[in-house]
Design a protein around this motif. Structure first.
Motif, short mmCIF file in Angstrom:
data_model
loop_
_atom_site.label_atom_id
_atom_site.label_comp_id
_atom_site.label_asym_id
_atom_site.label_seq_id
_atom_site.Cartn_x
_atom_site.Cartn_y
_atom_site.Cartn_z
N ALA A 59 0.89 -1.06 -0.01
CA ALA A 59 -0.07 0.11 0.05
C ALA A 59 0.89 1.23 0.10
O ALA A 59 1.70 1.44 0.86
CB ALA A 59 -1.11 -0.04 1.12
N ASP A 63 -1.43 7.21 0.32
CA ASP A 63 -2.67 7.02 -0.22
C ASP A 63 -3.88 6.89 0.74
O ASP A 63 -4.25 5.61 1.04
CB ASP A 63 -2.76 6.01 -1.49
N ILE A 64 -4.33 7.77 1.46
CA ILE A 64 -5.23 7.94 2.28
C ILE A 64 -6.42 8.91 2.47
O ILE A 64 -6.06 9.78 1.92
CB ILE A 64 -4.31 7.64 4.04
N LEU A 80 -15.16 -3.27 0.76
CA LEU A 80 -13.92 -3.76 0.78
C LEU A 80 -14.03 -5.06 0.05
O LEU A 80 -15.05 -5.95 0.13
CB LEU A 80 -13.31 -4.19 2.16
N GLY A 101 -8.64 -5.43 -0.99
CA GLY A 101 -8.23 -4.47 -1.99
C GLY A 101 -7.07 -4.53 -2.97
O GLY A 101 -6.58 -3.43 -3.33
N GLN A 103 -4.06 -4.93 -1.59
CA GLN A 103 -3.02 -4.12 -0.84
C GLN A 103 -2.74 -4.59 0.50
O GLN A 103 -3.71 -4.86 1.14
CB GLN A 103 -3.18 -2.61 -1.03
N PRO A 107 -7.32 -1.01 2.34
CA PRO A 107 -7.50 0.61 2.46
C PRO A 107 -7.72 1.05 3.84
O PRO A 107 -8.71 0.60 4.59
CB PRO A 107 -8.66 0.63 1.55
#
Length: 370
Positions: A59, A63-64, A80, A101, A103, A107
């Motif tokens: 991840a 990217d949050i 999800l 997802g 990753q 997420p």
């Protein structure tokens, strides 16, 4: 409005339907004993590296979701996807991951206290196993895991209101849940307090877990999961964001900030077994919220924070001088030999009055120190 007996009966039918005959023992005893038969027969043989499904499962720490800037609760529709993929732990070493997802960590979910979440759990049709989600941030049986259990190609839904603030793990909780978590099925849900969190210049999101395989660390080829190593708590890899040194300079990193910036780090430990000793080499946690308890008064200037499996940590850093900060587990064999590290480059002008790596002991009148 259905009564509580009806709700329990419905969730029990969902669980048993997804898990088949083995589900009964799992429900009665919470978690069935691991069965080596659940792992492919290749665990006892040497296999070459497999063709990968994805380039990476790591991840992106940046990217949050954005910080919440509103005063009233709202409703979120959140999905999800459980996704099983083959990817490289390190170049030349492949592994069959289980993810949310695609990753690791999954997420980041970000809501405000009082928000309602209409949640969908999708188990993709190409998967081989049932999956679900246990959110530590909700009141409800199994953290919602019973309500969300789904077979490959199916989905289940639930709705919940975020009643208490903090940073909390979510993870898969089907039988052999330790196997699913180790293979990557965990992430964080952040429930911000009503007044939000203090403003910072950067936010980063990382997750630690260990992988147990049938080959030594670094041995080229395809690594299958090894139940006996997991039972002995002897991992082949201990990782941040799913891959060896994923966000170090030699892989997808380093992350970057400027001198004078501040950063907040959100960290989740999936485990399933090892406690992280989370430490920023060359820096300190200016503020540290143990167990992700952001509604509490933070500790100040903490060097190393213990983050047990199934928990989270939130900490801030200041960056007064240019340097490279290394985020590590201070059980340092996990860094040197098992693959755990991320790096942050701090860019900007030197401040020798704070740190002078070139000091020779004679330059006391140097105007840089004024």
């Amino acid at each position: 409005m259905p009564n509580s007996d009806g709700i329990l009966a419905t969730t029990r039918r969902r669980l048993l339907g997804a898990l088949g005959a083995g589900g009964t023992a799992s429900l009665a005893g919470c978690v069935a004993a691991p069965d080596a038969g659940d792992v492919a027969e290749e665990t006892t043989t040497t296999k070459p590296a497999r063709e990968t499904d994805v380039d990476s499962v790591a991840a992106d720490p940046t990217d949050i979701p954005d910080p919440i800037d509103r005063d009233e609760p709202t409703t979120h529709e959140i999905t999800l996807e459980a996704e099983e993929v083959t990817a490289e732990i390190e170049p030349g070493v492949t592994f069959d991951y289980m993810t949310f997802g695609g990753q690791i960590p999954g997420p980041m979910v970000r809501v405000r206290r009082g928000d309602t979440v209409e949640f969908t759990m999708e188990n993709l049709p190409d998967n081989a196993m049932p999956h679900n989600v246990d959110f530590h941030a909700i009141y409800g049986t199994g953290g919602g895991s019973v309500a969300t259990t789904a077979s490959p190609g199916a989905e289940n839904k639930m709705r919940f209101r975020a009643e208490y603030p903090g940073a909390y793990i979510y993870h898969c909780a089907v039988p052999n849940l330790d196997y699913h978590i180790s293979a990557g099925m965990f992430g964080m849900i952040l429930v911000e307090p009503e007044d939000g969190l203090p403003e910072v210049d950067h936010e980063f999101y990382v997750g630690q877990h260990e992988i147990y395989t049938d080959k030594p660390t670094g041995k080229a080829g395809h690594h299958a999961f090894d139940m006996e190593s997991m039972a002995a708590e002897n991992p082949s890899y201990v990782l941040l964001n799913g891959e060896k040194y994923a966000y170090a300079a030699d892989r997808y990193g380093p992350l970057e900030v400027e001198t004078g910036d501040t950063a907040r780090v959100y960290m989740v430990t999936g485990g399933p077994n090892l406690t992280s000793n989370f430490h920023p080499i060359g820096n300190v946690w200016s503020e540290a919220w143990p167990n992700g308890a952001v509604a509490s008064t933070p500790d100040e200037f903490v060097q190393t924070m213990a983050v047990p499996p199934g928990s989270c940590f939130v900490g801030t850093m200041e960056f007064p001088v240019p340097e490279r900060v290394k985020l590590v587990d201070h059980a340092l064999s996990r860094v040197a030999r098992k693959g755990l590290m991320a790096e942050i480059d701090v860019l900007g002008e030197e401040r020798p009055e704070v740190f002078d790596p070139g000091f020779d002991g004679t330059d006391h009148e140097d105007p840089r120190y004024e």
